[in-house]
Design an enzyme around this catalytic site. Structure first.
Site, mmCIF file in Angstrom:
data_model
loop_
_atom_site.group_PDB
_atom_site.id
_atom_site.type_symbol
_atom_site.label_atom_id
_atom_site.label_comp_id
_atom_site.label_asym_id
_atom_site.label_seq_id
_atom_site.Cartn_x
_atom_site.Cartn_y
_atom_site.Cartn_z
ATOM 1 C CG HIS A 142 -0.088 0.173 2.509
ATOM 2 N ND1 HIS A 142 0.481 -0.908 3.152
ATOM 3 C CD2 HIS A 142 0.287 1.265 3.215
ATOM 4 C CE1 HIS A 142 1.165 -0.471 4.196
ATOM 5 N NE2 HIS A 142 1.064 0.849 4.253
ATOM 6 C CG HIS B 207 7.228 4.893 1.037
ATOM 7 N ND1 HIS B 207 6.900 6.009 1.787
ATOM 8 C CD2 HIS B 207 7.256 3.861 1.914
ATOM 9 C CE1 HIS B 207 6.762 5.668 3.051
ATOM 10 N NE2 HIS B 207 6.959 4.358 3.160
HETATM 11 P P1 2AM Z 1 6.228 2.470 6.218
HETATM 12 O O1 2AM Z 1 5.639 1.434 5.291
HETATM 13 O O2 2AM Z 1 7.172 3.381 5.530
HETATM 14 O O3 2AM Z 1 6.786 1.865 7.477
HETATM 15 C C1 2AM Z 1 1.304 1.425 8.808
HETATM 16 O O4 2AM Z 1 2.254 1.372 9.808
HETATM 17 C C2 2AM Z 1 1.733 2.321 7.684
HETATM 18 O O5 2AM Z 1 1.866 3.657 8.175
HETATM 19 C C3 2AM Z 1 3.039 1.967 7.042
HETATM 20 O O6 2AM Z 1 2.908 2.129 5.642
HETATM 21 C C4 2AM Z 1 4.022 2.969 7.587
HETATM 22 O O7 2AM Z 1 4.999 3.382 6.673
HETATM 23 C C5 2AM Z 1 3.129 4.164 7.828
HETATM 24 N N1 2AM Z 1 3.617 5.066 8.860
HETATM 25 C C6 2AM Z 1 3.855 6.381 8.705
HETATM 26 N N2 2AM Z 1 4.243 6.930 9.838
HETATM 27 C C7 2AM Z 1 4.297 5.954 10.761
HETATM 28 C C8 2AM Z 1 4.651 5.904 12.117
HETATM 29 N N3 2AM Z 1 5.014 6.993 12.808
HETATM 30 N N4 2AM Z 1 4.607 4.716 12.737
HETATM 31 C C9 2AM Z 1 4.239 3.593 12.048
HETATM 32 N N5 2AM Z 1 3.874 3.585 10.765
HETATM 33 C C10 2AM Z 1 3.909 4.755 10.119
#
Ligand code: 2AM
Length: 175
Positions: free
Chosen positions: A40, A122
């Protein structure tokens, strides 16, 4: 409390393509692959939210009239601190950051402060990647993602890592 975030969620055929076309890259990274069902793009991360706040967030999302767009995923990157390998876009279509901005603004009434870091859309492909130098694995051919819905997603943590469940969808219809 539920751990929630807003995201773009790929349709099954696109999800399959994202998974298949990045599999070799992910294998070479040596990291822990993100499951096909979990691929996602996060638009706004909320964190732990109770029922009343969730209702507020859903009402906020319903006020938006976001324009649809196509996000073309054409580049691979690695964040050493997060140890994450990801797929991204060299050209981010303006309606996507506009959606993140307007969602953040709408969520202010629910008590959220916008993420101070710049929005870097991303798809995380693998976590716990110890090191990534890029070569010799080339980036996959560009993958166009026609985004048609904004989703509210729950992150459920289990011993194998986080798994995600789409709770609600809003169409990106513009106007
Ligand atoms: P990531 O894939 O780059 O880890 C669920 O955790 C989603 O929220 C993930 O896609 C994660 O990105 C994103 N996300 C953004 N900020 C976050 C945070 N502070 N803590 C955890 N997940 C975060």
């Amino acid at each position: 409390m539920q751990r929630l975030f807003f995201a773009l969620w790929p349709e099954p055929a696109l999800r399959r393509r994202l998974f298949c076309e990045t599999r070799r890259l992910v294998r070479r990274s040596g990291g822990r692959p993100v499951a096909e069902a979990d691929l996602h793009v996060t638009v706004v991360f909320l964190g732990a939210v109770d029922a009343a706040r969730r209702a507020c967030c859903e009402a906020a999302a319903a006020t938006l009239r976001p324009a649809p767009f196509t996000l073309t995923l054409d580049t691979v990157g690695y964040w050493p601190r997060a140890r994450a390998l990801w797929l991204g876009a060299t050209q981010v279509p303006e309606p996507l950051p506009a959606l993140a901005r307007s969602l953040n603004e709408a969520l202010a009434v629910c008590g959220f402060t916008p993420e101070p870091r710049p929005f870097r859309p991303h798809v995380t492909l693998a976590r716990k990647v110890a090191q990534w130098k890029g070569a010799p694995a080339p980036a996959p051919a560009p993958i166009p993602w026609p985004a048609e819905t904004l989703c509210l997603v729950e992150s459920v943590t289990d011993p194998a890592g986080a798994r995600y469940r789409v709770l609600r969808r809003w169409p990106l219809a513009g106007g």
